[in-house]
Design a protein around this motif. Structure first.
Motif, PDB file in Angstrom:
ATOM      1  N   ARG A   1      45.017 -15.194 -11.542  1.00 50.95           N
ATOM      2  CA  ARG A   1      43.796 -15.720 -12.160  1.00 50.95           C
ATOM      3  C   ARG A   1      43.022 -16.651 -11.225  1.00 50.95           C
ATOM      4  O   ARG A   1      42.425 -17.637 -11.655  1.00 50.95           O
ATOM      5  N   TYR A   2      43.042 -16.317  -9.924  1.00 49.03           N
ATOM      6  CA  TYR A   2      42.336 -17.157  -8.951  1.00 49.03           C
ATOM      7  C   TYR A   2      40.825 -16.988  -9.069  1.00 49.03           C
ATOM      8  O   TYR A   2      40.068 -17.930  -8.870  1.00 49.03           O
ATOM      9  N   TYR A   3      40.388 -15.764  -9.361  1.00 48.36           N
ATOM     10  CA  TYR A   3      38.964 -15.516  -9.564  1.00 48.36           C
ATOM     11  C   TYR A   3      38.796 -14.495 -10.677  1.00 48.36           C
ATOM     12  O   TYR A   3      39.777 -14.012 -11.252  1.00 48.36           O
ATOM     13  N   ASN A   4      37.518 -14.169 -10.963  1.00 49.06           N
ATOM     14  CA  ASN A   4      37.267 -13.266 -12.094  1.00 49.06           C
ATOM     15  C   ASN A   4      37.124 -11.822 -11.630  1.00 49.06           C
ATOM     16  O   ASN A   4      37.278 -11.501 -10.451  1.00 49.06           O
ATOM     17  N   LEU A   5      36.800 -10.942 -12.578  1.00 50.92           N
ATOM     18  CA  LEU A   5      36.739  -9.512 -12.311  1.00 50.92           C
ATOM     19  C   LEU A   5      35.632  -9.161 -11.322  1.00 50.92           C
ATOM     20  O   LEU A   5      35.766  -8.223 -10.531  1.00 50.92           O
ATOM     21  N   THR A   6      34.539  -9.909 -11.330  1.00 48.57           N
ATOM     22  CA  THR A   6      33.443  -9.642 -10.399  1.00 48.57           C
ATOM     23  C   THR A   6      33.891  -9.808  -8.957  1.00 48.57           C
ATOM     24  O   THR A   6      33.582  -8.983  -8.090  1.00 48.57           O
ATOM     25  N   ALA A   7      34.641 -10.877  -8.676  1.00 50.51           N
ATOM     26  CA  ALA A   7      35.151 -11.095  -7.322  1.00 50.51           C
ATOM     27  C   ALA A   7      36.118  -9.995  -6.917  1.00 50.51           C
ATOM     28  O   ALA A   7      36.133  -9.544  -5.764  1.00 50.51           O
ATOM     29  N   LEU A   8      36.937  -9.543  -7.874  1.00 48.88           N
ATOM     30  CA  LEU A   8      37.851  -8.433  -7.592  1.00 48.88           C
ATOM     31  C   LEU A   8      37.079  -7.184  -7.197  1.00 48.88           C
ATOM     32  O   LEU A   8      37.424  -6.505  -6.208  1.00 48.88           O
TER      33      LEU A   8
END
Length: 348
Positions: free
Chosen positions: A301-308
């Motif tokens: 959970r370091y970043y959200n789905l957009t960053a992924l």
């Protein structure tokens, strides 16, 4: 023609460089048309003289390919015009031009757009197609983000841009970019597969002369072709079926695309034996990097789905560019010509 358009459009007033009814606005329209038409002219000449095999494919596929490539060239010309004239307007605040100067700018801009469009069509290769695909996708996504009416769209995911909640312009830009890019990827597969098949034939002939017989691990161009075409179809479907109205289909296509890419990357040593070991290592690094960016999203959970999605897209397209360059180097080393006039098509 561009001069006539400028003289008519700017008669009786002094237009600014950017904005509505500006020089940049009219130049984007003229350049889009000039680039698209010039590309078609160059592409037709290419098909008749160099890549004759392109013209012997089924007619519906030819029409779809040309339409998608025309959209790509026109879109790049339009976006480039709008950006350049906006930059010059910011550099020269308050500048307006008279009718003659505005018409001249239109003529120069359309001439440049037409030149690059014709050159691109006349010299189209797998390498140039990959560059066009990357530029088109990057610029289309950027424009869609900049035009989004909801500034917090990135709190959800990239597909939010294609739902309509981010604005009608963003909706059309995002979905058109994704769908057209998918079609271009299937076109790109035709160039790659043609070279791979001829390379595989030469490799087989060399093995026969040396008394070597390949069984399981042997070149499989059709597997690469199927993966690339399936990836393009999935991308086109993702653009045609927005997540807000066709959520099960959209999500299913995204997952299928991820599976296909995993099969392609992990199976490179099986599908393409004889490639440089460094490329196999790069493919494994790409898979490990994809696993890493996924882990940073979940469970860390370091970043959200957009960053992924951003990270995954960058890794995949980076690998695709290296794959195309490596393929060109391998087939050239094997003595395979990339463009032989009069050669029959072998990609259907």
């Amino acid at each position: 023609m561009a001069i006539v358009v400028g003289l008519v459009a700017f008669r009786g007033h002094r237009p600014p460089l950017a904005g509505y009814e500006s020089v940049g606005f009219h130049a984007s329209v003229v350049c889009g048309a000039a680039s698209g038409l010039a590309f078609v002219a160059g592409y037709v000449q290419n098909v008749r003289t160099v890549h004759v095999w392109l013209g012997s494919r089924p007619l519906p596929r030819q029409v779809v390919d040309v339409a998608a490539l025309l959209v790509v060239h026109s879109s790049i010309a339009i976006m480039s015009c709008l950006v350049l004239f906006s930059l010059f307007q910011q550099a020269f605040q308050g500048l307006t031009v008279d009718t003659v100067a505005g018409a001249t700018m239109l003529a120069v801009a359309s001439g440049v757009a037409g030149y690059f469009g014709y050159t691109s069509g006349a010299r189209i290769t797998a390498a140039t197609l990959s560059v066009l695909l990357a530029v088109f996708m990057a610029s289309g996504m950027l424009i869609s983000m900049l035009l989004a009416e909801n500034p917090l769209w990135w709190h959800s995911m990239f597909s939010e841009l294609g739902t309509g909640q981010a604005g009608l312009t963003s909706f059309w830009t995002f979905n058109t970019t994704i769908a057209t890019s998918g079609i271009i990827l299937t076109t790109l597969s035709a160039f790659i597969t043609r070279d791979l098949r001829r390379w595989a034939e030469l490799l087989g002939a060399s093995d026969a002369r040396n008394g070597r017989r390949r069984t399981f691990i042997r070149p499989r161009p059709n597997v690469v072709r199927a993966c690339l075409i399936a990836s393009g179809v999935c991308m086109a479907g993702i653009g045609l079926f927005p997540v807000n109205t066709f959520e099960p289909v959209h999500t299913g296509l995204v997952r299928l695309l991820a599976l296909i890419l995993a099969i392609l990357l992990l199976g490179v040593p099986l599908w393409l034996p004889g490639y440089p070991a460094a490329f196999y290592l790069l493919s494994l690094i790409a898979v490990a990097s994809l696993a890493g960016v996924i882990a940073l999203w979940y469970p860390l959970r370091y970043y959200n789905l957009t960053a992924l999605e951003l990270g995954a897209a960058g890794i995949v397209f980076g690998w695709l560019v290296v794959f195309i360059r490596t393929t060109m180097a391998v087939v050239e080393a094997a003595g395979v010509a990339h463009a032989s006039p009069g050669e029959p098509a072998d990609d259907r």
